[in-house]
Each structure stands twice: as structure tokens, then as C-alpha cells.
Motif scaffolding. Structure first.
Motif, mmCIF file in Angstrom:
data_model
loop_
_atom_site.group_PDB
_atom_site.id
_atom_site.type_symbol
_atom_site.label_atom_id
_atom_site.label_comp_id
_atom_site.label_asym_id
_atom_site.label_seq_id
_atom_site.Cartn_x
_atom_site.Cartn_y
_atom_site.Cartn_z
ATOM 1 N N ARG A 125 19.121 41.237 -5.130
ATOM 2 C CA ARG A 125 18.336 42.241 -4.999
ATOM 3 C C ARG A 125 18.911 43.390 -5.880
ATOM 4 N NH1 ARG A 125 18.092 39.202 -0.673
ATOM 5 N NH2 ARG A 125 16.242 39.105 0.390
ATOM 6 N N ILE A 126 18.224 44.048 -6.639
ATOM 7 C CA ILE A 126 18.564 45.096 -7.638
ATOM 8 C C ILE A 126 17.733 46.515 -7.259
ATOM 9 C CG2 ILE A 126 19.129 45.901 -9.917
ATOM 10 C CD1 ILE A 126 18.733 42.636 -10.710
ATOM 11 N N PRO A 127 18.532 47.466 -6.450
ATOM 12 C CA PRO A 127 17.706 48.454 -6.145
ATOM 13 C C PRO A 127 17.551 49.480 -7.066
ATOM 14 C CG PRO A 127 20.039 48.541 -5.028
ATOM 15 C CD PRO A 127 19.686 47.166 -5.871
ATOM 16 N N GLY A 128 16.845 50.438 -7.242
ATOM 17 C CA GLY A 128 16.682 51.563 -8.024
ATOM 18 C C GLY A 128 15.152 51.843 -8.321
ATOM 19 N N CYS A 129 14.979 53.072 -8.708
ATOM 20 C CA CYS A 129 13.583 53.477 -8.951
ATOM 21 C C CYS A 129 13.482 54.232 -10.245
ATOM 22 C CB CYS A 129 13.117 54.181 -8.049
ATOM 23 S SG CYS A 129 11.131 54.688 -8.220
ATOM 24 N N PRO A 130 13.560 53.756 -11.487
ATOM 25 C CA PRO A 130 14.032 52.368 -11.741
ATOM 26 C C PRO A 130 15.323 52.224 -11.857
ATOM 27 C CG PRO A 130 13.195 53.272 -13.831
ATOM 28 C CD PRO A 130 12.949 54.287 -12.855
ATOM 29 N N PRO A 131 15.990 51.015 -11.698
ATOM 30 C CA PRO A 131 17.473 50.818 -11.857
ATOM 31 C C PRO A 131 17.559 51.046 -13.601
ATOM 32 C CG PRO A 131 16.348 48.909 -11.470
ATOM 33 C CD PRO A 131 15.219 49.752 -11.415
ATOM 34 N N SER A 132 18.920 51.524 -13.908
ATOM 35 C CA SER A 132 19.183 51.791 -15.277
ATOM 36 C C SER A 132 19.471 50.656 -15.774
ATOM 37 C CB SER A 132 20.191 52.775 -15.400
ATOM 38 O OG SER A 132 21.289 52.178 -14.968
ATOM 39 N N PRO A 133 19.422 50.553 -17.205
ATOM 40 C CA PRO A 133 19.902 49.075 -17.820
ATOM 41 C C PRO A 133 21.161 48.663 -17.341
ATOM 42 C CG PRO A 133 18.860 50.748 -19.556
ATOM 43 C CD PRO A 133 19.080 51.353 -18.238
ATOM 44 N N GLU A 134 22.238 49.562 -17.432
ATOM 45 C CA GLU A 134 23.551 49.198 -16.660
ATOM 46 C C GLU A 134 23.318 48.560 -15.376
ATOM 47 O OE1 GLU A 134 26.794 51.242 -17.491
ATOM 48 O OE2 GLU A 134 26.732 50.757 -19.436
ATOM 49 N N SER A 135 22.693 49.321 -14.487
ATOM 50 C CA SER A 135 22.864 48.887 -13.073
ATOM 51 C C SER A 135 22.054 47.318 -13.017
ATOM 52 C CB SER A 135 21.850 49.918 -12.178
ATOM 53 O OG SER A 135 21.643 50.991 -12.711
ATOM 54 N N ILE A 136 21.123 47.293 -13.880
ATOM 55 C CA ILE A 136 20.428 45.875 -13.845
ATOM 56 C C ILE A 136 21.355 45.018 -14.360
ATOM 57 C CG2 ILE A 136 18.286 44.350 -14.956
ATOM 58 C CD1 ILE A 136 16.763 47.122 -15.443
ATOM 59 N N ALA A 137 22.014 45.064 -15.496
ATOM 60 C CA ALA A 137 23.031 44.301 -15.916
ATOM 61 C C ALA A 137 24.056 43.897 -14.600
ATOM 62 C CB ALA A 137 23.867 44.705 -17.108
ATOM 63 N N ALA A 138 24.765 44.919 -14.006
ATOM 64 C CA ALA A 138 25.567 44.979 -12.897
ATOM 65 C C ALA A 138 25.039 44.168 -11.633
ATOM 66 C CB ALA A 138 26.220 46.512 -12.590
ATOM 67 N N GLY A 139 23.707 44.481 -11.379
ATOM 68 C CA GLY A 139 23.103 43.767 -10.237
ATOM 69 C C GLY A 139 23.075 42.274 -10.556
#
Lengths: 466, 187
Positions: B129-143
Motif C-alpha cells: 500500500r502506497i498512500p498519497g494524493c498523489p505520492p511523489s516519485p520518491e514516496s512511490i519508490a520508497a513505498g
């Protein structure tokens, strides 16, 4: 201020023809849950909305006079059950339950075959279906079938207060969220009788131009990706990412969500922040100019763009194309020249010496517009940005229309209010206006060139599907 | 492409994420099930030169038949529910499902319930699960990386993920659902 004009549904065509002859332009039409039908027109005096209630749910079609209204009528038929006399054949648009023949162009002849693509595509792309009618590799016609992402955002917004309904306009599309929400805020302010003072106009203009900057950087890179020119697509992907980071640093969100509100402007910058943003934008501008020069001197890239996906001047007018796509076909029209609710005094739209309407022209117009955007941003950031609120004028008529030049062209938001709540919200984005023109520009081209033609328009699916 | 190189030099230095030392190669297939296009914009940048997801042994592929992870965005509209199911069924097992963004997690400004088949967790087994609206590219990678790390380290989930170490060609007679002739990639 928009004044709704109640007319007899049988008089619609006559009333429309008269208004169009006096120089008005069709900007959208929408149905309502109580069987109503509205047609909005932009005139030099402001926006006119013709309001009627067709008896028995049947009304004369206007597509013979206004080619741009084809999708509006098809949508009203599918979602609100209106019938349009004279719109033959009335193909389904939003309704996906119909048989293939009910929504595709009939194409017959030796060697004609169909190629079906989507709704899921090969890359990181939005969902939508394309049906190409081909002979060999040559496309004869294209029927795009969108609305796979139809979330019912308009209906979900209905019955809510002005502020609560705004996120629905914002979530229609992230890449056009500022344009969509500014159009929404303008529509509500028009309907209730609010006027934005200079500071609020400047704030919204700044947000709109920031959105245009990162979108145009993205769209230039997208054309490079469309021909497989990786150095260009990579350079512009990084530039776009940097532009979005500037948005986040200045206003807290990479797509500027939450920076627009109805009746006031929550986005502020003190003198130091404004100066910093201005300096970083100048740096970005210089880097973007250098990257663009590289593209101009890349013969292998440039050779792929000429004469591909031509949208002629006449067809652009006929389909009511808007934005950079229309300007690349020589239709020099830009809502920014007619935006008293925004800070675009003396704005001159970009134009090309040779507007051929092909991929090359759509590529070049974006670079030209980007220059104008950097210039605007630099001027807008000469002072800090403070809080401001719209001021009351004479009470509005309960119906409002907001028109904004989004990165893709004219985006129109229509709002009808009842008892302080949103009774009807309708968003007609630039992508909605341009999809039929894109399909037309595809005919006669090679199937492998479609991704390139598509990228040169770079239309949203989310804005259209809602 | 001097500009590109200079940008990379300065920004890479500041990047917080570093490639891990575990050997791994996983393929991601993205499906837009009704997003606002925000997650797509950020995801597209993830594959670009700045974030360069391939550094982490992850890549976005064109076909679900080549994918280990199904990455889904949007609240899942009624119209995308079936194409999504078809994409999932076309994947070889073992496979993972990742929900990208608040809409896919069913907790955003959603829309008309009649038009939605989601949330995703009611349609497919969600592993990451990768939260965010939208998640930043870095948060997607980290997630993605955190999710994969949690799955590989958790004994109960060890059979749900394929890494270079534990992925073996199927024994003769092993049936890979949906496509009898699929062979796993070898690296």
C-alpha cells in the motif's frame, strides 16, 4: 455576469443561429436531471446561457450549425436521456453497453480491417480504447472510446456546498487541476455575484502559469518520447520534475492541489519566497532554453515531425479545437486575451509563422508559449503574494460560467446553484473539445505514427471521463 | 545534453534513496483503474533519469505476462474492473498487487458510488500500500521497496514474492495459471 435566458426549446436553433451570426462562439452545452438543456455561448459582452426544457425529452440538434457540440449531445443522450432530432446517427459516447456498430464509424471496402487498442496500454498511460479502421498500415478512421475512467464526479459534487464541491473539480484531472478549479471558482463567483480583486487575480494567474510551465515541459518531452528520442524525453522529464518541485516548495503540492479556493486565495508568498521562486524559475528557464536548442539541432528528431497528423485550419474551426493544438493550425485564439477575472492585461497569444497544423507545429507552439509563460511568471513574482478575498457585487443569477486557458486550451466550468448548494456542475475541459479533432487528424496517417500524433496533442483522459 | 547531465549530478547527490544490496529483479505492470492522472505523472517520472527506478532492480514492463507486480491506481471504476481482472489473471504466479495512491486505497475524494467497483482491496489481494494524493516519485519508490522488504522478510509471505534467489524454472508438469507456456525470466 452570466444571465440565463429562458427560451422555448423549439426556438433554440433560431436563437443560436442569430447569436452565432453576431460573432458569438459555442463554449459548451449540458443537460440537467430535471430534463433541462443549456447551451453556453461566449460573446464580447460576456457569456450567454440559453436555457430550455425540451418537451418529451426531444430537442432539435445544433450539430449542423455547431460541429463542436457533437460530443456534448452524445453525452447528454447517454447520461440524461435527451433525444436530438437531426443528429444522425447519434452514436453512444459514455454508454459502453452498446454493440460495436452503435459507436463506430461504418467503414467498408476491400482490405479494411479494425485494430483494437486498450483500454490498458503498454506504458504508464491513462486507460482508454481506440478502434482504428485500417487498410494495411494506413488509418482510414479512428473511433476513440473513452469514459473508462468515468467516476461520476459531477453527480458526486451535486448537493454539496461551494467549498465542498471544489475538490471534485480538482480531482477530475491532476495535470489541469488549477485550470479546472479556477474555472470552477470563477463559475461560482459569477453565479453568486463575487468579483476577484487585483491580488486574487494575480495569485490565480500565477498558479495557472506554473501549471502551464510544468505541463508544456512535459508535453515537449512527450513528443520526443513519441519518436523514441530518449535524450530529449529524459531532459524534459527532469525539467518538468524540477518545475513541479518548485510548485511544492512554494505552495506545498506538486500539482498545486489546495491552492485555489472559492471567494478567496489561500496561496501566499512573502517577499523572500517570491524572490527565491523567481530566481529558481529563471534558472529553469535558461536550462529549458538550452535543452530546446539541442532539440532544434537534432535532425533525426525534427525529420520525424513534419507533415505528420495534420489538423487543417478549416477542420480545427469546424471541430471547435482549442489551445495549442488550434493555434498550431493557425486558429489564433486564447482565453487569456479575454480573462477580466485574471491578470492577463495586454496578453498576446503565441502564433507561428507557418502554422501547418502538424506534429512539428504543435511541438513548436509549446516552446513559444513556454517563453511567454516564463515572462509572465517573472512579472507576476515581482511582489509578494498576500491573502485576498473576492468582493460582493450585484447578486448573480444562480448560473455561472468560468472560462480558463488550461495548458491544453479553453476549459469551461458551468455551475447552477440552488439554496446555496451546487445543483449542477459541468466541466468541459480542453481535452474534451480536442478529442474529436485528434481523431480527425489521425485519418490518413500510418498506424505506427499514432502514438506520436497522440503525444503531440497530449490530451487528458481523466478530464474527459470525469 | 549538458543540461541533463548537470541536473543529474546535482540532484542525484541529494537523493535520499540508495539502491539496496539485495539482488532482485522485479517487473511492474501498471493499470490505471480510474485515476486523476496524478499518480501516472509521478509514476512516469519514477522511470526517468532522476529517480531511475531500475537502480533498485524494479522496472515497468508493457505486458502483464512479464510482470511480478500489478501496480493499480484509481478507485477502480465499474468500467475498469473487468480489464483489471483480465490483466491480473494474465500474470504468472507468484504475483503481487500494489495499490498506488489514496484512491486505490479507497480513502480519497472519491465519486459517485454507482460508478465505482472498488476499493481495490475488495477485488484483488493487496500486498503493498502506497498512500498519497498523489505520492511523489520518491514516496512511490520508497513505498515499493519498503513493501517488498517487509514481504521478503516475513516468513508467512515468503512464498508470495519472487526474487532472483528463490525464483526457479518450474518443474516439468507445473501449471502456471492462465498461460501454460510461460517461462519465468532468468537473470
Amino acid at each position: 455576469m452570466t444571465v440565463p435566458e429562458l427560451i422555448d426549446a423549439r426556438e433554440l436553433r433560431t436563437a443560436l443561429t442569430g447569436t452565432l451570426e453576431s460573432g458569438a462562439r459555442f463554449v459548451g452545452a449540458w443537460a440537467t436531471a430535471d430534463g433541462g438543456w443549456r447551451v453556453a455561448l461566449a460573446t464580447v459582452q460576456g457569456t450567454r446561457v440559453l436555457v430550455c426544457t425540451p418537451a418529451g425529452g426531444r430537442v432539435d440538434s445544433i450539430v449542423q450549425t455547431v460541429g463542436a457540440a457533437v460530443w456534448d449531445e452524445r453525452e447528454a443522450h447517454d447520461l440524461y436521456g435527451l433525444e436530438f432530432d437531426g443528429h444522425e446517427p447519434l452514436r453512444t459516447l459514455v454508454d459502453h453497453s452498446a454493440a460495436l456498430e452503435a459507436w463506430t464509424t461504418p467503414v467498408r471496402g476491400g482490405g479494411v480491417h479494425q485494430v483494437a487498442v486498450g483500454p490498458i496500454h503498454a506504458g504508464v498511460i491513462e486507460s482508454g480504447h481506440f478502434r482504428f479502421h485500417c487498410v494495411g498500415d494506413r488509418i482510414l478512421a479512428l473511433d476513440p472510446r473513452l469514459f473508462y475512467k468515468h467516476r461520476g464526479l459531477e453527480r458526486a459534487a451535486e448537493g454539496r456546498g461551494y467549498g465542498q464541491a471544489l475538490p471534485y473539480a480538482a480531482r477530475a484531472c491532476a495535470a489541469c487541476s488549477v485550470a479546472n478549479t479556477v474555472a470552477y471558482a470563477q463559475a461560482v463567483e459569477d453565479a453568486v455575484g463575487l468579483w476577484p480583486p487585483a491580488e486574487l487575480r494575480r495569485q490565480r494567474t500565477l498558479l495557472l502559469e506554473l501549471e502551464r510551465a510544468y505541463n508544456h515541459l512535459n508535453d515537449i518531452g512527450a513528443v520526443c518520447a513519441g519518436v523514441g528520442f530518449a535524450p530529449g524525453s529524459m531532459a524534459f522529464a527532469v525539467l518538468k520534475d524540477r518545475a513541479q518541485e518548485l510548485c511544492r516548495q512554494a505552495f506545498g503540492h506538486r500539482f498545486l492541489f489546495g491552492a485555489v479556493a472559492v471567494g478567496h486565495g489561500p496561496a501566499t508568498l512573502d517577499a523572500a519566497q517570491a524572490d527565491a521562486l523567481r530566481a529558481q524559475l529563471r534558472e529553469l528557464r535558461a536550462d529549458a532554453a538550452a535543452a530546446w536548442r539541442d532539440l532544434e539541432f537534432s535532425a533525426s528528431l525534427q525529420a520525424r515531425l513534419d507533415g505528420v497528423g495534420v489538423l487543417s485550419h478549416d477542420r480545427a474551426l469546424q471541430f471547435g479545437a482549442v489551445g495549442p493544438a488550434a493555434r498550431a493550425s493557425g486558429v489564433v485564439r486564447d482565453v487569456r486575451t479575454d480573462s477580466p477575472r485574471l491578470a492577463y492585461m495586454g496578453f498576446v497569444p503565441a502564433s507561428l509563422p507557418q502554422a501547418g497544423g502538424d506534429v512539428a507545429a504543435r511541438f513548436q507552439i509549446r516552446a513559444a508559449e513556454l517563453e511567454a509563460t516564463w515572462e509572465l511568471l517573472d512579472g507576476l513574482l515581482s511582489e509578494p503574494l498576500t491573502r485576498s478575498a473576492a468582493t460582493w457585487q450585484e447578486p448573480g443569477g444562480g448560473v455561472g460560467v468560468g472560462r480558463v486557458e488550461s495548458p491544453r486550451g479553453e476549459t469551461v466550468c458551468m455551475v447552477e446553484l440552488a439554496a446555496g448548494r451546487v445543483a449542477r456542475l459541468h466541466l468541459r475541459s480542453a481535452s474534451y473539445a480536442n478529442w474529436p479533432a485528434l481523431a480527425d487528424a489521425t485519418a490518413g496517417n500510418l498506424l505506427p505514427d499514432f502514438p506520436l500524433i497522440n503525444k503531440s496533442f497530449e490530451l487528458c483522459y481523466a478530464c474527459v471521463d470525469r | 545534453m549538458f543540461v541533463l547531465l548537470r541536473q543529474l549530478r546535482t540532484i542525484r547527490r541529494e537523493a535520499s534513496l540508495r539502491p539496496g544490496d539485495e539482488p532482485r529483479w522485479l517487473a511492474i505492470r501498471h493499470v490505471d483503474a480510474g485515476s486523476c492522472n496524478g499518480c501516472e505523472h509521478e509514476l512516469a517520472l519514477l522511470g526517468g533519469p532522476l529517480h531511475d527506478i531500475q537502480r533498485f532492480g524494479l522496472d515497468i514492463v508493457a505486458s502483464p505476462r512479464h510482470a511480478d507486480i500489478l501496480l493499480v491506481t484509481g478507485p477502480v471504476t465499474t468500467r475498469m474492473a473487468q480489464p483489471l481482472q483480465i490483466a491480473y489473471e494474465a500474470m504468472p504466479t507468484p504475483r503481487l498487487v500494489a495499490a498506488l495512491g489514496d484512491c486505490a486505497l479507497g480513502c480519497n475524494v472519491l465519486a459517485d458510488r454507482d460508478q465505482l467497483a472498488g476499493p481495490l482491496s475488495e477485488l484483488l489481494p493487496v500486498d503493498i500500500r502506497i498512500p498519497g494524493c498523489p505520492p511523489s516519485p520518491e514516496s512511490i519508490a520508497a513505498g515499493l521497496l519498503d513493501g517488498l522488504r517487509a514481504i521478503t522478510q516475513h516468513p508467512a509471505h515468503s512464498s508470495r514474492v519472487s526474487t532472483t534467489r528463490d525464483r526457479r524454472p518450474p518443474q516439468s508438469g507445473t501449471v502456471w495459471p492462465g498461460h501454460g507456456n510461460h517461462q519465468p525470466k532468468e537473470h
